[in-house]
Design a protein around this motif. Structure first.
Motif, PDB file in Angstrom:
ATOM      1  N   PHE A 121       0.847  -1.185   0.000  1.00 34.44           N
ATOM      2  CA  PHE A 121       0.000   0.000   0.000  1.00 34.44           C
ATOM      3  C   PHE A 121       0.884   1.237   0.000  1.00 34.44           C
ATOM      4  O   PHE A 121       1.854   1.312   0.758  1.00 34.44           O
ATOM      5  N   ILE A 122       0.542   2.195  -0.838  1.00 35.09           N
ATOM      6  CA  ILE A 122       1.318   3.427  -0.967  1.00 35.09           C
ATOM      7  C   ILE A 122       0.372   4.617  -0.945  1.00 35.09           C
ATOM      8  O   ILE A 122      -0.829   4.479  -1.184  1.00 35.09           O
ATOM      9  N   PHE A 123       0.922   5.777  -0.679  1.00 33.33           N
ATOM     10  CA  PHE A 123       0.148   7.008  -0.770  1.00 33.33           C
ATOM     11  C   PHE A 123       0.187   7.504  -2.202  1.00 33.33           C
ATOM     12  O   PHE A 123       1.146   7.277  -2.934  1.00 33.33           O
ATOM     13  N   THR A 124      -0.867   8.199  -2.601  1.00 38.43           N
ATOM     14  CA  THR A 124      -0.912   8.875  -3.884  1.00 38.43           C
ATOM     15  C   THR A 124      -1.665  10.184  -3.707  1.00 38.43           C
ATOM     16  O   THR A 124      -2.338  10.381  -2.694  1.00 38.43           O
ATOM     17  N   ALA A 125      -1.535  11.055  -4.663  1.00 35.17           N
ATOM     18  CA  ALA A 125      -2.210  12.350  -4.578  1.00 35.17           C
ATOM     19  C   ALA A 125      -3.717  12.159  -4.595  1.00 35.17           C
ATOM     20  O   ALA A 125      -4.245  11.356  -5.371  1.00 35.17           O
ATOM     21  N   GLY A 126      -4.394  12.908  -3.742  1.00 35.30           N
ATOM     22  CA  GLY A 126      -5.856  12.877  -3.707  1.00 35.30           C
ATOM     23  C   GLY A 126      -6.434  13.983  -4.565  1.00 35.30           C
ATOM     24  O   GLY A 126      -5.706  14.804  -5.135  1.00 35.30           O
ATOM     25  N   PRO A 127      -7.753  14.035  -4.660  1.00 36.79           N
ATOM     26  CA  PRO A 127      -8.419  15.016  -5.524  1.00 36.79           C
ATOM     27  C   PRO A 127      -8.079  16.468  -5.184  1.00 36.79           C
ATOM     28  O   PRO A 127      -8.030  17.309  -6.074  1.00 36.79           O
TER      29      PRO A 127
END
Length: 149
Positions: free
Chosen positions: A127-133
């Motif tokens: 699991f990784i972080f990614t940019a949100g809206p």
């Protein structure tokens, strides 16, 4: 971050932990945590201002208040549990001052964070972080992974 800011935030977590344990009154917090009146007053005001606690009168003469969790405050329980479990995982079992147990059986539990949908543990590199809206340009640059939603 300045060390005084860290101490203030640490007190915030300890106060919230006490509220989850059923403490509601200023004198209870002060006695249990051995915190100065000024620091406790400031932390309680901040918790109320941020919508985590609600201040309610419980005595009229003189007026005294108790502090109860709001829905937003209650939503922090898993965070407090995760932090306590993280701290305990670094201690020998004999050094732990508190443990989380099943209220019915008394059996110690070992909390983990899982995805609500799949039940998969989230403490892996799967699991990784990614940019949100609402991500800013710097966040979008930091997290360039775009996944179809």
């Amino acid at each position: 971050m300045r060390s005084s800011a860290v101490r203030r935030e640490w007190w915030t977590l300890l106060i919230l932990h006490d509220v989850f344990d059923g403490y509601r009154r200023f004198d209870q917090f002060q006695e249990n945590l051995r915190i100065s009146s000024s620091m406790l007053t400031a932390r309680l005001k901040a918790l109320v201002a941020n919508g985590l606690l609600e201040r309610r009168p419980y005595q009229d003469s003189p007026v005294r208040y108790e502090y109860v969790l709001t829905d937003l405050g209650r939503s922090l329980r898993p965070v407090i549990i995760a932090l306590a479990a993280w701290g305990n995982s670094r201690l020998d079992p004999a050094e732990r001052s508190m443990v989380l147990v099943d209220a019915t059986t008394g059996a110690e539990v070992d909390p983990i964070i899982v995805d609500r949908t799949t039940g998969r543990r989230l403490d892996t590199e799967e699991f990784i972080f990614t940019a949100g809206p609402a991500a800013s340009a710097p966040f979008r640059a930091r997290y360039p992974h775009i996944f179809a939603r």
